[in-house]
Design an enzyme around this catalytic site. Structure first.
Site, PDB file in Angstrom:
ATOM      1  N   LYS A 317     -21.757 -41.832  26.754  1.00 30.65           N
ATOM      2  CA  LYS A 317     -20.615 -41.686  26.213  1.00 30.65           C
ATOM      3  C   LYS A 317     -20.079 -42.364  25.106  1.00 30.65           C
ATOM      4  CE  LYS A 317     -17.089 -38.534  25.199  1.00 30.65           C
ATOM      5  NZ  LYS A 317     -17.635 -37.740  24.238  1.00 30.65           N
ATOM      6  N   GLU A 318     -19.730 -43.628  25.566  1.00 36.25           N
ATOM      7  CA  GLU A 318     -19.075 -44.874  24.785  1.00 36.25           C
ATOM      8  C   GLU A 318     -19.651 -45.383  23.586  1.00 36.25           C
ATOM      9  OE1 GLU A 318     -15.432 -46.213  25.390  1.00 36.25           O
ATOM     10  OE2 GLU A 318     -15.200 -45.089  26.808  1.00 36.25           O
ATOM     11  N   SER A 319     -20.711 -45.338  23.881  1.00 30.68           N
ATOM     12  CA  SER A 319     -21.702 -46.688  22.855  1.00 30.68           C
ATOM     13  C   SER A 319     -22.935 -46.138  22.551  1.00 30.68           C
ATOM     14  CB  SER A 319     -21.631 -48.326  23.492  1.00 30.68           C
ATOM     15  OG  SER A 319     -22.592 -48.230  24.683  1.00 30.68           O
ATOM     16  N   TYR A 447     -12.802 -35.148  27.448  1.00 34.11           N
ATOM     17  CA  TYR A 447     -14.133 -36.615  27.251  1.00 34.11           C
ATOM     18  C   TYR A 447     -14.124 -36.570  29.327  1.00 34.11           C
ATOM     19  CZ  TYR A 447     -14.603 -41.356  28.447  1.00 34.11           C
ATOM     20  OH  TYR A 447     -14.943 -43.067  28.768  1.00 34.11           O
TER      21      TYR A 447
END
Length: 464
Positions: A317-319, A447
């Site tokens: 999800k982040e990167s 999120y």
């Protein structure tokens, strides 16, 4: 006297309502019992989630390099977007299980290519067709090519239980006066194809799309003999969801113009796609790896006491597993840490995957300790941790204080998330107990849902 009168009244009520309800239920059905699963379109949109049963095969739903993919998955994702709800995919390996889940409300829709049969039409509603599908006989080339049904005389064809295949074959056999045997098996089509390859059985049947996908990694398969030409296939909803069915049909009519044909070509007519799907170690079909950083992530997850697939979901999800990723706000590395957090947790090179991951894991450990006394339940606390990771624990703590002020459950993410979403409303973010001010809390709530949705997919498709 008063006690006797009370006893008489109690018995009268029990007899009246007990006997009446039994009599009415027996003769007119249980009109008083609430349908626990009746959720048509409005109910689904209010819940914010549509639950869809998807077949557990190599083209419908899988993971490739951490990303959720699949023909049915991409169709459903687009449909969920049309409804403005979150998609919850439920994998099924048994067709009857899909119908049971639809009936009891575990799913709202069956996104499997199903043919209409008289018995199915009695209990469910079929969408307009997604398209036409051939069904083919699957055998080994070394056994010789079938050119006539008489070539199967005396053989046994194994088919998936509760599929339409048995009905198709038996109709053909009886009309042609032949003598092959049809045997239903609990295994999935692809498991039966595996059994053909391993020479456990000689013949099975499958949708042509599934059979074609399997020929990309089994060279010796023969799928040339068509059992039934181009039968129409549809998705299924409950009879009591007419608005959902109406919207589904409108969406299908719209998507038939371009989206569905393009998606079909992507998954079934593109040999390169099929090759990577069936050969990459980062595909949940061919291997059990999510990314090249699995071992680092497993070590970090052990430190946190997390399932490694959960931490992988957060990294994705982040990167998207890109060590050089940098956000517009300056967050960097696998876990997208801000400069102040990088410094606090000793990360000198955010592009180094080991340093970046360790820094993020330490930060997650800090957040876990921050919320531990306030939210003892680890499953609930996880959602507070994820939201804090996204928006900052100060904003989530503000929502926690507002939850306390308004008398709701401060240990329930459902209650606290309501106030986090309200932190963009001046009436709430200007409250004196709010220390961190305005926040787009709805993005943090979304999120959390997204990370947990990815985690559910990883759990379903990637072994622990």
């Amino acid at each position: 006297m008063r006690r006797s009168f009370s006893l008489f009244i109690t018995l009268s009520v029990v007899l009246l309502f007990g006997v009446q309800c039994t009599f009415l239920e027996k003769h007119f059905g249980n009109t008083f019992k609430e349908d626990k699963y009746i959720l048509d379109l409005a109910g689904i949109q209010k819940r914010g989630v549509i639950r869809a049963a998807v077949d557990n095969n190599s083209t419908g739903y899988y993971i490739y390099r951490g990303r959720r993919m699949g023909y049915e998955y991409e169709l459903l994702r687009d449909f969920a977007k049309r409804l403005d709800v979150v998609l919850d995919v439920v994998l099924v390996s048994d067709i009857q299980d899909a119908f049971t889940k639809l009936e009891n409300g575990s799913v709202d829709i069956i996104a499997i290519n199903l043919e209409k049969t008289p018995d199915r039409m009695e209990s469910v509603s079929f969408s307009i067709p997604l398209g036409k599908m051939n069904t083919v006989l699957v055998g080994l080339k070394e056994n010789g090519k079938v050119t006539d049904w008489k070539d199967l005389e005396g053989d046994t064809i194994y088919v998936r239980e509760n599929s339409a295949y048995a009905y198709q074959l038996l109709s053909l056999r009886d009309s042609l006066g032949l003598n092959f045997i049809v045997r239903e098996d609990q295994r999935h089509e692809e498991s039966l194809i595996d059994a053909v390859v391993e020479k456990e059985i000689s013949w099975t049947m499958a949708d042509q799309n599934v059979a074609k996908a399997n020929t990309t990694y089994y060279d010796g398969l023969d799928i040339s003999w068509v059992v039934q030409e181009a039968g129409e296939v549809s998705w299924v909803t409950r009879d009591n969801s007419p608005k959902l069915l109406e919207t589904l049909n409108e969406w299908l009519e719209d998507k038939h113009k371009r989206f569905i044909p393009d998606l079909y070509a992507k998954y079934f007519l593109n040999p390169k796609n099929g090759y990577f799907r069936s050969n990459s170690p980062f595909s949940s079909i061919a291997g059990s790896k999510i990314s090249q950083y699995d071992e680092l992530i497993k070590n970090g997850a052990e430190y946190l006491g997390w399932d490694w697939r959960l931490l992988s979901s957060l990294v994705y999800k982040e990167s998207r597993f890109d060590t050089s990723a940098t956000s517009y706000a300056g967050a960097r590395g696998l876990l997208q840490l801000m400069p102040v957090t990088l410094e606090r947790f000793g990360v000198t090179n955010p592009n180094d995957p080991e340093q970046s991951l360790l820094g993020g894991v330490k930060y997650l450990g800090y957040l876990d300790k921050f919320w531990m006394s306030r939210v003892p339940d680890p499953n609930e606390r996880l959602k507070f941790i994820l939201a804090s990771y996204n928006v900052g624990h100060g904003h989530v703590e503000d929502a926690w204080r507002l939850t306390l002020k308004y008398g709701k459950d401060t240990q329930s993410w459902e209650d606290v998330s309501e106030f986090l979403e309200l932190k963009s409303d001046p009436e709430y973010y200007k409250d004196p107990i709010v220390k961190s001010g305005f926040a787009k809390g709805h993005l943090a709530v979304a999120y959390v849902k997204d990370v947990l949705s990815i985690f559910e997919a990883y759990k379903a498709l990637v072994s622990a």
